[in-house]
Design an enzyme around this catalytic site. Structure first.
Site, PDB file in Angstrom:
ATOM      1  N   LYS A 102       1.907  -3.831   6.595  1.00 37.04           N
ATOM      2  CA  LYS A 102       2.321  -3.732   5.176  1.00 37.04           C
ATOM      3  C   LYS A 102       3.842  -3.558   5.102  1.00 37.04           C
ATOM      4  O   LYS A 102       4.511  -4.195   4.287  1.00 37.04           O
ATOM      5  CB  LYS A 102       1.608  -2.563   4.478  1.00 37.04           C
ATOM      6  CG  LYS A 102       0.112  -2.757   4.317  1.00 37.04           C
ATOM      7  CD  LYS A 102      -0.221  -3.939   3.401  1.00 37.04           C
ATOM      8  CE  LYS A 102      -1.693  -4.194   3.247  1.00 37.04           C
ATOM      9  NZ  LYS A 102      -2.027  -5.482   2.649  1.00 37.04           N
ATOM     10  N   TYR A 114      -2.132  -1.459  10.993  1.00 33.84           N
ATOM     11  CA  TYR A 114      -2.406  -1.947   9.629  1.00 33.84           C
ATOM     12  C   TYR A 114      -1.248  -1.577   8.704  1.00 33.84           C
ATOM     13  O   TYR A 114      -0.685  -2.422   7.995  1.00 33.84           O
ATOM     14  CB  TYR A 114      -3.720  -1.341   9.099  1.00 33.84           C
ATOM     15  CG  TYR A 114      -3.838  -1.403   7.598  1.00 33.84           C
ATOM     16  CD1 TYR A 114      -4.217  -2.566   6.959  1.00 33.84           C
ATOM     17  CD2 TYR A 114      -3.527  -0.282   6.815  1.00 33.84           C
ATOM     18  CE1 TYR A 114      -4.295  -2.625   5.575  1.00 33.84           C
ATOM     19  CE2 TYR A 114      -3.592  -0.335   5.434  1.00 33.84           C
ATOM     20  CZ  TYR A 114      -3.980  -1.513   4.818  1.00 33.84           C
ATOM     21  OH  TYR A 114      -4.028  -1.563   3.457  1.00 33.84           O
ATOM     22  N   SER A 174       0.829  -1.205   0.000  1.00 28.73           N
ATOM     23  CA  SER A 174       0.000   0.000   0.000  1.00 28.73           C
ATOM     24  C   SER A 174       0.862   1.254   0.000  1.00 28.73           C
ATOM     25  O   SER A 174       1.963   1.273   0.570  1.00 28.73           O
ATOM     26  CB  SER A 174      -0.874  -0.025   1.256  1.00 28.73           C
ATOM     27  OG  SER A 174      -1.455   1.231   1.495  1.00 28.73           O
TER      28      SER A 174
HETATM   29  N1  UFG Z   1     -12.736  10.906   3.389  1.00 30.23           N
HETATM   30  C1  UFG Z   1     -13.734  11.798   3.703  1.00 30.23           C
HETATM   31  N2  UFG Z   1     -14.914  11.301   4.166  1.00 30.23           N
HETATM   32  C2  UFG Z   1     -15.146   9.978   4.332  1.00 30.23           C
HETATM   33  C3  UFG Z   1     -14.105   9.060   4.014  1.00 30.23           C
HETATM   34  C4  UFG Z   1     -12.915   9.569   3.547  1.00 30.23           C
HETATM   35  O1  UFG Z   1     -13.566  13.017   3.565  1.00 30.23           O
HETATM   36  O2  UFG Z   1     -16.216   9.585   4.776  1.00 30.23           O
HETATM   37  C5  UFG Z   1     -11.472  11.440   2.862  1.00 30.23           C
HETATM   38  C6  UFG Z   1     -10.287  11.090   3.723  1.00 30.23           C
HETATM   39  O3  UFG Z   1     -10.142  12.045   4.742  1.00 30.23           O
HETATM   40  C7  UFG Z   1      -9.156  11.093   2.695  1.00 30.23           C
HETATM   41  C8  UFG Z   1      -9.836  10.642   1.414  1.00 30.23           C
HETATM   42  O4  UFG Z   1     -11.216  10.821   1.614  1.00 30.23           O
HETATM   43  O5  UFG Z   1      -8.705  12.403   2.523  1.00 30.23           O
HETATM   44  C9  UFG Z   1      -9.581   9.178   1.084  1.00 30.23           C
HETATM   45  O6  UFG Z   1      -9.917   8.411   2.220  1.00 30.23           O
HETATM   46  P1  UFG Z   1     -10.076   6.824   2.154  1.00 30.23           P
HETATM   47  O7  UFG Z   1     -10.450   6.361   3.535  1.00 30.23           O
HETATM   48  O8  UFG Z   1     -10.963   6.437   1.037  1.00 30.23           O
HETATM   49  O9  UFG Z   1      -8.635   6.375   1.751  1.00 30.23           O
HETATM   50  P2  UFG Z   1      -7.240   6.610   2.504  1.00 30.23           P
HETATM   51  O10 UFG Z   1      -6.430   7.476   1.618  1.00 30.23           O
HETATM   52  O11 UFG Z   1      -7.381   6.969   3.913  1.00 30.23           O
HETATM   53  O12 UFG Z   1      -6.830   5.106   2.493  1.00 30.23           O
HETATM   54  C10 UFG Z   1      -5.750   4.632   1.847  1.00 30.23           C
HETATM   55  C11 UFG Z   1      -6.030   3.179   1.419  1.00 30.23           C
HETATM   56  C12 UFG Z   1      -6.105   2.294   2.614  1.00 30.23           C
HETATM   57  C13 UFG Z   1      -4.917   2.530   3.477  1.00 30.23           C
HETATM   58  C14 UFG Z   1      -4.848   3.949   3.914  1.00 30.23           C
HETATM   59  C15 UFG Z   1      -3.734   4.194   4.876  1.00 30.23           C
HETATM   60  O13 UFG Z   1      -7.243   3.099   0.691  1.00 30.23           O
HETATM   61  O14 UFG Z   1      -6.157   0.947   2.215  1.00 30.23           O
HETATM   62  O15 UFG Z   1      -4.694   4.740   2.760  1.00 30.23           O
HETATM   63  O16 UFG Z   1      -3.756   5.450   5.396  1.00 30.23           O
HETATM   64  F1  UFG Z   1      -4.983   1.779   4.571  1.00 30.23           F
END
Ligand code: UFG
Length: 356
Positions: free
Chosen positions: A156, A152, A127
């Site tokens: 990785k 998590y 990831s």
């Molecule tokens: N976000 C929102 N509202 C929500 C959900 C997410 O604004 O309800 C924002 C988050 O703050 C972030 C963006 O959307 O800025 C993306 O969030 P995600 O949760 O979809 O994805 P992440 O970038 O947090 O997750 C990624 C990978 C995961 C990994 C993670 C580690 O998809 O598998 O990075 O930080 F674990």
């Protein structure tokens, strides 16, 4: 003879899309899954899309070494793609032992069985989280890894290191070196560092099936649009980015799946330049949360109820990939636009709701 790929966690979101692409590329596949975080919906979808009713499915837990070992005895395996892992960041903070035990033990077992059955090619599902917060964007495979911000993420990083060390230690394994232990063989490895996988198969027969309240942005968007959730919270609009919301590299799930096929081909066709290789799998294109929400509304002609909310703990401001290496070495490039991907995500949500 067709090459055979074992896909652990093959009934899940990424695993099911990868299984489709492997079969369509001419591989035989064995799916192993303990169904701890999914049911057989996507596996049934895979059968429909590929028109193959006889894909072997083994309900096993990869934390059970004997079960993994039996699989390797039963099938001649040319490559393993290891997806079987827990993936909820917040839950991993609350229950670190559950995450370390499951994600590490299952991978150790896959590697041990690979080594003990004459060697194997192992593709690990890593990831972009391993890069953490960085000011130097986009990130290349050489960008330094930052300390993990969750158990998590740590699993990785640790798994990448375990793969690297196993590849190094087994490189010389062969019948002559290990006389008397001639079933042991070299493990070769590729780690794919995914950015943010989103969307669904164009058939709308497989897609993401989050249990309970989604953690990730796109399932939250589609569930809000369909009326399952009242309002999307955008976590933070005061980040130092062009519109104040976080930026990510959203990669289409089918594009991502095709990167796996390219990596498997590289391994089984003996085209690796080193025995352990790492590739970013992203588009190279930063998209903010607000841009994604606007694109979703526009392409699907729906209005989304959203509000700005405080930042979410642990989120990095911005991250996107430099995908040059994958393009050069794997001959792979993301091709679907964000709009196409968001349309597929919406089609899948409607399919789930029985409206399509
Ligand atoms: N976000 C929102 N509202 C929500 C959900 C997410 O604004 O309800 C924002 C988050 O703050 C972030 C963006 O959307 O800025 C993306 O969030 P995600 O949760 O979809 O994805 P992440 O970038 O947090 O997750 C990624 C990978 C995961 C990994 C993670 C580690 O998809 O598998 O990075 O930080 F674990």
């Amino acid at each position: 003879m067709k090459k055979r790929v074992l896909v652990s966690g093959g009934a899940g979101y990424i695993g099911s899309h990868v299984t489709v692409e492997l079969i369509q590329a001419g591989y035989d596949v064995v799916v192993a899954d303990n169904l701890s975080n999914c049911d057989l919906t996507c596996f049934e979808g895979v059968k429909k899309i590929t028109g193959k009713d006889d894909i072997p499915f083994e309900k096993i837990d990869c934390c059970d070494y004997d079960a993994v070992d039996r699989l390797f005895s039963e099938f001649r395996i040319d490559a393993v793609i290891h997806f079987a892992a827990f993936k909820a960041v917040g839950e991993s903070v609350a229950e670190p032992l559950k995450y370390y035990r499951n994600n590490l033990v299952s991978f150790l077992n896959i590697l041990d069985a690979s080594k003990n059955h004459g060697g194997c090619n192992v593709l690990f599902s890593s990831s972009a989280t391993v890069y953490g917060e960085t000011d130097v964007l986009p990130v290349t495979e050489q960008s330094p890894r930052q300390p993990a911000t969750s158990p998590y993420g740590n699993t990785k990083q640790i798994s990448e290191d375990i793969l690297r060390d196993t590849v190094k230690a087994t490189a010389a394994y062969g019948a002559e070196v290990m006389a008397g232990m001639d079933r042991q063989g070299p493990v070769k490895g590729i780690a794919l560092r995914y950015f943010n996988p989103i969307g669904a198969h164009p058939s709308a027969l497989i897609g993401e099936l989050p249990r309970g309240v989604p953690n990730n942005l796109v399932p939250y968007i589609t569930q809000t649009a369909i009326g399952k959730r009242e309002c999307l919270s955008i976590f933070g609009n005061d980040y130092p980015t062009p519109d104040g919301t976080c930026q990510r590299d959203y990669i289409d799930i089918v594009d991502l799946a095709k990167a796996h096929v390219a990596a498997v081909a590289r391994m089984v066709e003996g085209k690796m330049k080193k025995d352990y290789e790492i590739f970013n799998v992203g588009t190279g294109r930063p998209v903010s949360v607000l841009e994604l929400v606007n694109a979703f509304e526009k392409v699907n002609g729906v209005k989304l109820n959203y509000k700005f909310a405080p930042r979410r703990a642990g989120d990095v401001t911005a991250i996107w990939a430099d995908p040059t290496l994958a393009e050069k070495e794997l001959g792979w490039k993301a091709v679907r636009t964000v709009e196409e991907t968001l349309a597929s995500a919406w089609a899948w949500e409607k399919h789930l709701a029985g409206k399509a």
